[in-house]
Design an enzyme around this catalytic site. Structure first.
Site, short mmCIF file in Angstrom:
data_model
loop_
_atom_site.label_atom_id
_atom_site.label_comp_id
_atom_site.label_asym_id
_atom_site.label_seq_id
_atom_site.Cartn_x
_atom_site.Cartn_y
_atom_site.Cartn_z
N ARG B 64 0.81 -1.20 0.00
CA ARG B 64 0.00 0.00 0.00
C ARG B 64 0.85 1.26 0.00
O ARG B 64 0.69 2.13 -0.84
CB ARG B 64 -0.84 0.01 1.27
CG ARG B 64 -2.24 0.46 1.17
CD ARG B 64 -2.91 0.13 2.50
NE ARG B 64 -2.37 -1.10 3.02
CZ ARG B 64 -2.85 -2.28 2.71
NH1 ARG B 64 -3.90 -2.40 1.99
NH2 ARG B 64 -2.28 -3.36 3.18
N THR B 65 1.75 1.37 0.97
CA THR B 65 2.50 2.61 1.13
C THR B 65 3.39 2.87 -0.09
O THR B 65 3.46 3.98 -0.60
CB THR B 65 3.34 2.56 2.42
OG1 THR B 65 2.47 2.26 3.50
CG2 THR B 65 4.03 3.88 2.67
N LYS B 92 24.16 -7.84 -0.34
CA LYS B 92 25.61 -8.10 -0.39
C LYS B 92 26.32 -7.49 0.82
O LYS B 92 27.54 -7.46 0.87
CB LYS B 92 26.21 -7.51 -1.67
CG LYS B 92 25.63 -8.10 -2.94
CD LYS B 92 26.23 -7.44 -4.17
CE LYS B 92 25.47 -7.84 -5.42
NZ LYS B 92 25.78 -6.93 -6.54
N ARG B 114 11.41 3.41 3.96
CA ARG B 114 10.74 2.49 4.89
C ARG B 114 11.85 1.60 5.41
O ARG B 114 12.60 1.01 4.63
CB ARG B 114 9.70 1.69 4.10
CG ARG B 114 9.32 0.32 4.65
CD ARG B 114 8.40 0.34 5.83
NE ARG B 114 7.16 1.05 5.66
CZ ARG B 114 5.99 0.46 5.42
NH1 ARG B 114 5.90 -0.83 5.28
NH2 ARG B 114 4.90 1.19 5.32
N HIS B 142 5.01 6.60 11.52
CA HIS B 142 4.56 6.43 10.14
C HIS B 142 3.72 7.67 9.85
O HIS B 142 2.49 7.62 9.81
CB HIS B 142 3.72 5.15 10.02
CG HIS B 142 3.45 4.72 8.61
ND1 HIS B 142 3.80 5.47 7.51
CD2 HIS B 142 2.85 3.60 8.12
CE1 HIS B 142 3.43 4.82 6.41
NE2 HIS B 142 2.85 3.69 6.76
#
Lengths: 183, 318
Positions: B64-65, B92, B114, B142
């Site tokens: 969604r975000t 890596k 995020r 958030h």
């Protein structure tokens, strides 16, 4: 700050009256006419012109409001640090397709607002034609743009400020030229 | 709008709700309200961020975000690049700071991040010249979720002031609850939270909310009920005996919803666990605004991108 009045309330009324007459003559078929005011003072001016057209022809053209903030050219890499303009309503109650859209604004200066308004309008459809009506043309264009209907042409210098005040937003009516006095 | 907000957001970054003043929150909500209209236009795109580049740096799963940010960026004509941890040099062993510095060397204007660690966006905001937007950091904040929740409430209620908002669910692992409590209490709403004791973090009330241990106490007479997802993947051990028992004691069911105001809004930040924290009859019922939240999320992210693009220097005249 000195302030010189160039139009009083009667002067504004007379200028709009004449603009409405010219507009009707120019359009021919007033049922095609669509008056779209540029936020913020263009909107009440567009409403007044619509009422004047209605009084003369018996047909009141639709009135829209256009906010051009998201289309301005001073937002972007050319001016890296600035204050983003506050967004206002864009309301086009009927579609612009095949209409003779007359953009209405209070002051025509650099022409950059009109450029942004043209781009905004084009994203809403394909008008038959777009015309421009302004209460005051103060000169100093930076783009090849001219008004079709002008209330009053006022020669100014760039250091001066043209103030259009309308009852609907400012509680007083008239046009003034303001100048910062040195010292 | 009742109060005339300060017409500026003079910040480089949006790392959380915590640093924002009520005026700044109101400016973002007012701007987002206008951005909503763009989705209804024949051409759902404006040139406001033409020539700007946005990197979406998602170090943790998100549908969604991430999509919401991408849609917002495209609607504003920005160029966007999305980065997911699995297909990158993170696997890596590159550090977050090195990844970010390398991305910044390609001159983006915004980095939307995020991350599973709280504070990651703040660290990047300090070292990068680009604007950093927090799209969720660990169990911390958030901010764009809280803003879209607030916009949804304001559209239905007209104001946030005086609203009673109940937030129920996994408070321990939720960044949504932190940002929401900060925002809502700052805007004059009353926030009640409820969860099983094992899912209530220490000193929760210091955020500015009432803490309850029964869902019924929290939702009685509420204007809005926001259900939080039980984050099974974030729990080292189960904090309640079974999912079934959680449903019995804490789910929002049609019967429990009757305790709230008759026109109470039902919200959920998604993704939902149907039959765990929320009953499908409520999630799909007439009081649910869950999908409106998603629509409003795009508008809020457009507003944040647009306002931050103004930079943080002196304002210039028209």
């Amino acid at each position: 700050m000195t302030r010189v009045q160039v139009l009083d309330a009667r002067g504004v009324a007379r200028a709009l009256e004449r603009m409405a007459a010219e507009l009707i003559e120019h359009v021919g078929d007033e049922t095609l006419l669509y008056l779209v005011g540029v936020q913020t003072r263009g909107v009440p001016l567009a409403r007044r012109l619509a009422r004047l057209v209605a009084a003369k022809t018996g047909h009141e053209p639709p009135v829209g409001a256009l906010d051009i903030a998201l289309y301005r050219d001073d937002v972007g890499p050319w001016r890296p640090a600035h204050q983003q303009p506050v967004l206002r309503d864009t309301e086009l109650p009927v579609g612009v397709d095949e209409k003779v859209v007359c953009l209405v604004d209070d002051v025509l200066y650099t022409g950059r607002t009109v450029r942004a308004a043209l781009d905004t309008l084009m994203d809403y459809g394909r008008p038959r034609s777009i015309r421009l009506a302004v209460l005051v043309d103060r000169g100093h264009r930076e783009l090849p743009i001219a008004a079709d209907f002008v209330g009053r042409a006022v020669p100014t210098s760039r250091s001066e400020d043209v103030q259009v005040h309308l009852q609907e937003c400012d509680g007083e009516e008239g046009v003034w030229i303001a100048k910062e006095v040195a010292g | 709008m009742s109060v005339k907000p300060a017409a500026r957001l003079r910040r480089k970054d949006l790392v959380g709700i915590d640093p924002l003043s009520p005026d700044e929150i109101q400016l973002i909500l007012d701007t987002a309200d206008q951005m909503r209209d763009i989705a209804a236009r024949p051409i759902k795109k404006v040139p406001a961020l033409r020539g700007k580049t946005v990197v979406n740096l998602f170090m943790e799963a998100s549908t969604r975000t991430r999509f919401s940010f991408e849609v917002a960026e495209k609607r504003l004509s920005a160029d966007s690049l999305s980065f997911s941890a699995a297909a990158s040099s993170v696997s890596k062993g590159e550090t977050l700071v090195d990844t970010a510095l390398n991305l910044e060397a390609m001159q983006p204007d915004f980095i939307v991040i995020r991350h599973f660690h709280a504070g990651a966006p703040h660290q990047l905001a300090r070292i990068l010249k680009s604007s950093v937007i927090n799209a969720g950091d660990g169990a911390h904040e958030h901010p764009t979720q809280a803003l879209l929740d607030a916009l949804t409430m304001r559209l239905h209620r007209g104001t946030l002031e005086g609203q009673v908002v109940a937030i129920v669910g996994d408070l321990q692992h939720s960044r949504v609850v932190r940002s929401n409590v900060l925002l809502l209490s700052r805007m004059g709403a009353t926030v009640r939270v409820a969860a099983p004791p094992s899912l209530i973090p220490l000193e929760m009330e210091k955020l500015g909310c009432e803490v309850h241990r029964r869902i019924e106490d929290a939702i009685a007479g509420a204007d809005v009920v926001m259900m939080l997802r039980i984050q099974l993947e974030r729990q080292g051990r189960m904090n309640f005996p079974t999912v079934r028992e959680y449903y019995d004691f804490f789910a929002l069911t049609p019967e429990r919803l009757k305790l709230a105001k008759r026109d109470c809004l039902v919200m959920h930040p998604g993704p939902m666990n149907r039959g765990v924290e929320i009953d499908s009859r409520v999630a799909d019922g007439p009081q649910s605004v869950i999908l409106e939240q998603v629509t409003n999320g795009v508008a809020v992210r457009m507003a944040v991108l647009y306002l931050l693009a103004g930079g943080h220097g002196e304002p210039t005249a028209d």
